[in-house]
Design a protein around this motif. Structure first.
Motif, PDB file in Angstrom:
ATOM      1  N   ALA A 205       0.832  -1.210   0.000  1.00 60.35           N
ATOM      2  CA  ALA A 205       0.000   0.000   0.000  1.00 60.35           C
ATOM      3  C   ALA A 205       0.865   1.257   0.000  1.00 60.35           C
ATOM      4  O   ALA A 205       0.565   2.236  -0.692  1.00 60.35           O
ATOM      5  N   TRP A 206       1.961   1.230   0.761  1.00 62.47           N
ATOM      6  CA  TRP A 206       2.877   2.383   0.777  1.00 62.47           C
ATOM      7  C   TRP A 206       3.497   2.591  -0.599  1.00 62.47           C
ATOM      8  O   TRP A 206       3.586   3.724  -1.082  1.00 62.47           O
ATOM      9  N   ALA A 207       3.926   1.503  -1.239  1.00 68.42           N
ATOM     10  CA  ALA A 207       4.597   1.606  -2.538  1.00 68.42           C
ATOM     11  C   ALA A 207       3.685   2.209  -3.595  1.00 68.42           C
ATOM     12  O   ALA A 207       4.116   3.032  -4.405  1.00 68.42           O
ATOM     13  N   THR A 208       2.409   1.811  -3.582  1.00 64.39           N
ATOM     14  CA  THR A 208       1.497   2.313  -4.612  1.00 64.39           C
ATOM     15  C   THR A 208       1.159   3.787  -4.418  1.00 64.39           C
ATOM     16  O   THR A 208       0.639   4.419  -5.339  1.00 64.39           O
ATOM     17  N   ARG A 209       1.442   4.334  -3.231  1.00 63.91           N
ATOM     18  CA  ARG A 209       1.181   5.759  -3.001  1.00 63.91           C
ATOM     19  C   ARG A 209       2.369   6.643  -3.367  1.00 63.91           C
ATOM     20  O   ARG A 209       2.255   7.865  -3.357  1.00 63.91           O
ATOM     21  N   GLN A 210       3.510   6.028  -3.698  1.00 71.61           N
ATOM     22  CA  GLN A 210       4.709   6.799  -4.028  1.00 71.61           C
ATOM     23  C   GLN A 210       4.732   7.095  -5.521  1.00 71.61           C
ATOM     24  O   GLN A 210       4.930   6.191  -6.338  1.00 71.61           O
ATOM     25  N   ARG A 211       4.514   8.348  -5.886  1.00 73.94           N
ATOM     26  CA  ARG A 211       4.471   8.710  -7.297  1.00 73.94           C
ATOM     27  C   ARG A 211       5.793   8.428  -7.997  1.00 73.94           C
ATOM     28  O   ARG A 211       5.824   7.983  -9.143  1.00 73.94           O
ATOM     29  N   TRP A 212       6.928   8.680  -7.298  1.00 74.57           N
ATOM     30  CA  TRP A 212       8.241   8.448  -7.920  1.00 74.57           C
ATOM     31  C   TRP A 212       8.435   6.979  -8.247  1.00 74.57           C
ATOM     32  O   TRP A 212       9.061   6.633  -9.266  1.00 74.57           O
ATOM     33  N   LEU A 213       7.880   6.095  -7.405  1.00 73.77           N
ATOM     34  CA  LEU A 213       8.030   4.661  -7.656  1.00 73.77           C
ATOM     35  C   LEU A 213       7.209   4.249  -8.875  1.00 73.77           C
ATOM     36  O   LEU A 213       7.645   3.416  -9.684  1.00 73.77           O
ATOM     37  N   VAL A 214       6.027   4.847  -9.014  1.00 68.86           N
ATOM     38  CA  VAL A 214       5.196   4.549 -10.191  1.00 68.86           C
ATOM     39  C   VAL A 214       5.924   4.947 -11.467  1.00 68.86           C
ATOM     40  O   VAL A 214       5.993   4.182 -12.434  1.00 68.86           O
ATOM     41  N   ASP A 312       8.549  -8.313 -12.040  1.00 69.35           N
ATOM     42  CA  ASP A 312       7.372  -8.051 -12.876  1.00 69.35           C
ATOM     43  C   ASP A 312       6.087  -8.109 -12.057  1.00 69.35           C
ATOM     44  O   ASP A 312       5.159  -7.322 -12.277  1.00 69.35           O
ATOM     45  N   LEU A 313       6.001  -9.040 -11.104  1.00 74.75           N
ATOM     46  CA  LEU A 313       4.817  -9.129 -10.261  1.00 74.75           C
ATOM     47  C   LEU A 313       4.674  -7.893  -9.377  1.00 74.75           C
ATOM     48  O   LEU A 313       3.564  -7.380  -9.176  1.00 74.75           O
ATOM     49  N   ALA A 314       5.803  -7.421  -8.844  1.00 78.58           N
ATOM     50  CA  ALA A 314       5.764  -6.202  -8.033  1.00 78.58           C
ATOM     51  C   ALA A 314       5.313  -5.016  -8.878  1.00 78.58           C
ATOM     52  O   ALA A 314       4.480  -4.202  -8.446  1.00 78.58           O
ATOM     53  N   LEU A 315       5.858  -4.899 -10.096  1.00 82.14           N
ATOM     54  CA  LEU A 315       5.452  -3.817 -10.993  1.00 82.14           C
ATOM     55  C   LEU A 315       3.989  -3.927 -11.386  1.00 82.14           C
ATOM     56  O   LEU A 315       3.287  -2.916 -11.497  1.00 82.14           O
ATOM     57  N   LEU A 316       3.521  -5.153 -11.582  1.00 85.03           N
ATOM     58  CA  LEU A 316       2.114  -5.345 -11.924  1.00 85.03           C
ATOM     59  C   LEU A 316       1.215  -4.829 -10.802  1.00 85.03           C
ATOM     60  O   LEU A 316       0.184  -4.195 -11.063  1.00 85.03           O
ATOM     61  N   GLY A 317       1.626  -5.069  -9.558  1.00 80.78           N
ATOM     62  CA  GLY A 317       0.852  -4.553  -8.435  1.00 80.78           C
ATOM     63  C   GLY A 317       0.812  -3.039  -8.419  1.00 80.78           C
ATOM     64  O   GLY A 317      -0.253  -2.427  -8.209  1.00 80.78           O
ATOM     65  N   VAL A 319       1.403  -0.908 -11.018  1.00 84.60           N
ATOM     66  CA  VAL A 319       0.696  -0.391 -12.199  1.00 84.60           C
ATOM     67  C   VAL A 319      -0.816  -0.609 -12.071  1.00 84.60           C
ATOM     68  O   VAL A 319      -1.613   0.266 -12.424  1.00 84.60           O
ATOM     69  N   THR A 320      -1.219  -1.778 -11.552  1.00 83.35           N
ATOM     70  CA  THR A 320      -2.643  -2.050 -11.375  1.00 83.35           C
ATOM     71  C   THR A 320      -3.271  -1.076 -10.385  1.00 83.35           C
ATOM     72  O   THR A 320      -4.378  -0.561 -10.604  1.00 83.35           O
ATOM     73  N   ALA A 321      -2.558  -0.797  -9.289  1.00 91.50           N
ATOM     74  CA  ALA A 321      -3.065   0.151  -8.299  1.00 91.50           C
ATOM     75  C   ALA A 321      -3.216   1.550  -8.905  1.00 91.50           C
ATOM     76  O   ALA A 321      -4.208   2.241  -8.664  1.00 91.50           O
ATOM     77  N   GLU A 322      -2.233   1.972  -9.706  1.00 86.31           N
ATOM     78  CA  GLU A 322      -2.319   3.287 -10.337  1.00 86.31           C
ATOM     79  C   GLU A 322      -3.445   3.334 -11.360  1.00 86.31           C
ATOM     80  O   GLU A 322      -4.166   4.340 -11.464  1.00 86.31           O
ATOM     81  N   HIS A 323      -3.638   2.245 -12.106  1.00 90.55           N
ATOM     82  CA  HIS A 323      -4.731   2.190 -13.077  1.00 90.55           C
ATOM     83  C   HIS A 323      -6.082   2.295 -12.378  1.00 90.55           C
ATOM     84  O   HIS A 323      -6.988   3.004 -12.843  1.00 90.55           O
TER      85      HIS A 323
END
Length: 338
Positions: A205-214, A312-317, A319-323
């Protein structure tokens, strides 16, 4: 039609996770110990035999014992057995019984990928909103009866009441009366894996809120497939590809990287005009890579490809959260979500 279990996807997930962990731990152990063998005098007790035994035990546990705990234990033990079984697939698809057969890693990956897809399909069909009233009542009764003789926690009682929403008043009253007859139990202390899972969810949840990480993930999705294509072309020019034994897999990796690159570049082009559609393309690029590209990658690189799948699984999580965030913003009428 058989009654569907509301916890079916959770049990399948436990089966898959225990199988994946078993394969990875077993491969690491065998590599570290130089592949020891059990047996002697012409005998070799392959771990596929232990896998079959644990699969039988995993099936037997819920056949002999009642309750949610028995089903969970059966799923985990059966998953370990399946991991031991599928790890030796190379011996049974080759005439020389070759444990180190190059495509074996890809076959193992495909087996677990199909199980993950099955789990997602089951999850979509066994949610509370997907079950009939009769099925929800049957699941509620199963939860209640599993509380005998240990008792029911407040969380389990609340779960029963959620399942009974929309049922006949007489049914609700009867189940409530049955719950009242059950002893009340305090919730058990959190197990270490439950604490680890909670930590992982909070970290995600923290990672998906970080714009720089997205945006770092976006850059990776654009650059990485192009690097793969360029690397293959350079190996062809320098002659290193001539030493490659799995030509079909190399072509598969290259073709998938090209498709992924096209999708990622299309997504990058859309970022300024339609970010919602852009992230849909990024998600599609990741799914193409996970479902197709990694099959060939495992054939070429064997289990070294695990790190790429994890990334890739981490990135999918992310990207999916941002979508999802962009889609919610679009549904609210915000044309320029940030």
């Amino acid at each position: 039609m058989p009654t569907r279990a509301v916890q079916a996807a959770s049990h399948l997930q436990a089966f898959v996770l225990s199988g994946v962990v078993t394969v990875l731990a077993l491969r690491a152990y065998l590599e570290a110990t130089d592949y020891p063998q059990l047996g002697g005098g012409g005998l070799h007790l392959a771990h596929v035999l232990w896998g079959g035994l644990l699969l039988a035990v995993g099936l037997g546990i819920p056949l002999i014992f009642l309750g949610e705990g028995a089903r969970t234990a059966g799923a985990i033990v059966g998953g370990v057995g399946f991991g031991l079984f599928i790890d030796e697939v190379g011996k049974f698809v080759t005439t020389g019984t070759d444990y180190f057969y190059a495509p074996a890693a890809a076959i193992i990956y495909v087996a677990f990928a199909l199980l993950v897809l099955l789990t997602q399909a089951v999850r979509g069909r066994t949610g509370r909103s997907q079950l009939t009233s009769a099925e929800r009542t049957a699941n509620a009764l199963d939860v209640v009866l599993s509380g005998q003789p240990a008792g029911l926690t407040d969380r389990r009682r609340a779960e029963v009441r959620r399942l009974l929403r929309g049922a006949e008043p007489a049914v609700e009253a009867a189940v409530e009366q049955l719950m009242d007859a059950m002893p009340r139990r305090e919730p058990p202390p959190a197990r270490f894996w439950q604490r680890a899972a909670g930590l992982a969810r909070r970290l995600g949840a923290w990672a998906t809120r970080q714009r720089w990480l997205v945006w770092l993930g976006v850059v990776y999705l654009v650059v990485e497939p192009l690097v793969v294509v360029v690397a293959v072309l350079l190996d062809g020019v320098t002659g290193e590809l001539d030493q490659e034994r799995e030509w079909g897999a190399v072509l598969g990796v290259t073709a998938t990287a090209l498709v992924t690159a096209v999708l990622s570049l299309r997504a990058a082009w859309l970022l300024r005009s339609d970010r919602l559609e852009a992230f849909r393309f990024f998600k599609l690029a990741l799914l193409v890579n996970l479902l197709f590209g990694q099959v060939f990658n495992f054939t070429v690189n064997q289990f070294a490809a695990v790190a790429t799948v994890a990334l890739d699984l981490a990135l999918l999580g992310v990207v999916t959260a941002e979508h999802r965030r962009l889609r919610r913003a679009a549904n609210r009428g915000d044309r320029t979500p940030r």
